[in-house]
Scaffold this active site. Structure first.
Site, PDB file in Angstrom:
ATOM      1  N   ILE A  10      -9.279  -8.161   0.113  1.00  0.00           N
ATOM      2  CA  ILE A  10     -10.450  -7.441   0.608  1.00  0.00           C
ATOM      3  C   ILE A  10     -10.912  -6.367  -0.365  1.00  0.00           C
ATOM      4  O   ILE A  10     -12.094  -6.054  -0.443  1.00  0.00           O
ATOM      5  CB  ILE A  10     -10.194  -6.854   2.019  1.00  0.00           C
ATOM      6  N   ASN A  23      -4.147   3.802   9.862  1.00  0.00           N
ATOM      7  CA  ASN A  23      -3.385   4.441  10.933  1.00  0.00           C
ATOM      8  C   ASN A  23      -4.131   5.725  11.293  1.00  0.00           C
ATOM      9  O   ASN A  23      -5.057   6.131  10.597  1.00  0.00           O
ATOM     10  CB  ASN A  23      -1.923   4.687  10.527  1.00  0.00           C
ATOM     11  N   GLY A  31       0.371  -2.216   4.132  1.00  0.00           N
ATOM     12  CA  GLY A  31      -0.546  -3.330   4.347  1.00  0.00           C
ATOM     13  C   GLY A  31      -1.902  -3.108   3.716  1.00  0.00           C
ATOM     14  O   GLY A  31      -2.035  -2.571   2.616  1.00  0.00           O
ATOM     15  N   VAL A  32      -2.945  -3.522   4.443  1.00  0.00           N
ATOM     16  CA  VAL A  32      -4.307  -3.406   3.918  1.00  0.00           C
ATOM     17  C   VAL A  32      -4.694  -1.941   3.693  1.00  0.00           C
ATOM     18  O   VAL A  32      -5.402  -1.619   2.743  1.00  0.00           O
ATOM     19  CB  VAL A  32      -5.323  -4.139   4.832  1.00  0.00           C
ATOM     20  N   ASP A  33      -4.206  -1.055   4.536  1.00  0.00           N
ATOM     21  CA  ASP A  33      -4.490   0.379   4.386  1.00  0.00           C
ATOM     22  C   ASP A  33      -3.991   0.878   3.027  1.00  0.00           C
ATOM     23  O   ASP A  33      -4.727   1.523   2.273  1.00  0.00           O
ATOM     24  CB  ASP A  33      -3.824   1.143   5.536  1.00  0.00           C
TER      25      ASP A  33
END
Length: 174
Positions: A10, A23, A31-33
């Site tokens: 992404i 979060n 992860g994606v964060d």
């Protein structure tokens, strides 16, 4: 609204807005964060710290969304949303659906023409691929049917991180 399913990174997409499955602290994570924060660079963390100080001292609530700049990403904005954590007992799928709906609304307010969503809640927060895909599809269908609101992003990418998630997104957007 043109909804497409893609599998990939992404952070590498050339869209106006990338949605971050954040979060509540907004200060990065896994992860994606973590990937979005790493790719965007320190400017993103600085904006998130300011959001925490000025608007969200207790953190961003699950189901809500807020935008920042995108730092070094190709996108113009990052829209942060906090999914409900099933492992912490947050099992209301309406909150998960709200993550997609609110993120789309924020993108609409920014004037974004394109937006990329990850599988919000589908990683460490424990939601099944089917629940994530159904929540995304319902939120996007409602946004497309909302003729009273100004037009939102015309191009929507649902970005899968696994074959199961890709198939679930495809099943719900076919």
């Amino acid at each position: 609204m043109d909804v497409r399913v893609v599998r990939g990174d992404i952070t590498a997409l050339d869209v106006d807005a990338i949605v971050n499955a954040a979060n509540s602290s907004l200060l990065g994570g896994g992860g994606v964060d973590g990937a979005i924060h790493a790719a965007a660079g320190p400017a993103l963390l600085a904006e998130c710290r300011e959001l925490r100080r000025a608007r969200y001292p207790d953190g961003l609530p699950a189901g809500d969304a807020v935008a920042t700049g995108a730092g070094k990403l190709h996108a113009r904005w990052v829209i942060h949303t906090v999914g409900p954590n099933r492992y912490a007992g947050q099992t209301d799928r309406a909150i998960l659906r709200s993550c997609f709906a609110r993120s789309y609304e924020v993108a609409r307010g920014l004037g974004a023409a394109s937006i990329a969503f990850p599988a919000i809640g589908g990683g460490v927060y424990g939601w099944s691929a089917e629940d994530v895909a159904r929540s995304a599809a319902e939120a996007l269908a409602a946004a497309a049917a909302d003729g009273a609101s100004p037009a939102g992003p015309a191009t929507v990418l649902l970005v899968a991180f696994s074959a199961d998630m890709e198939q679930a997104f495809r099943n719900r957007t076919a």
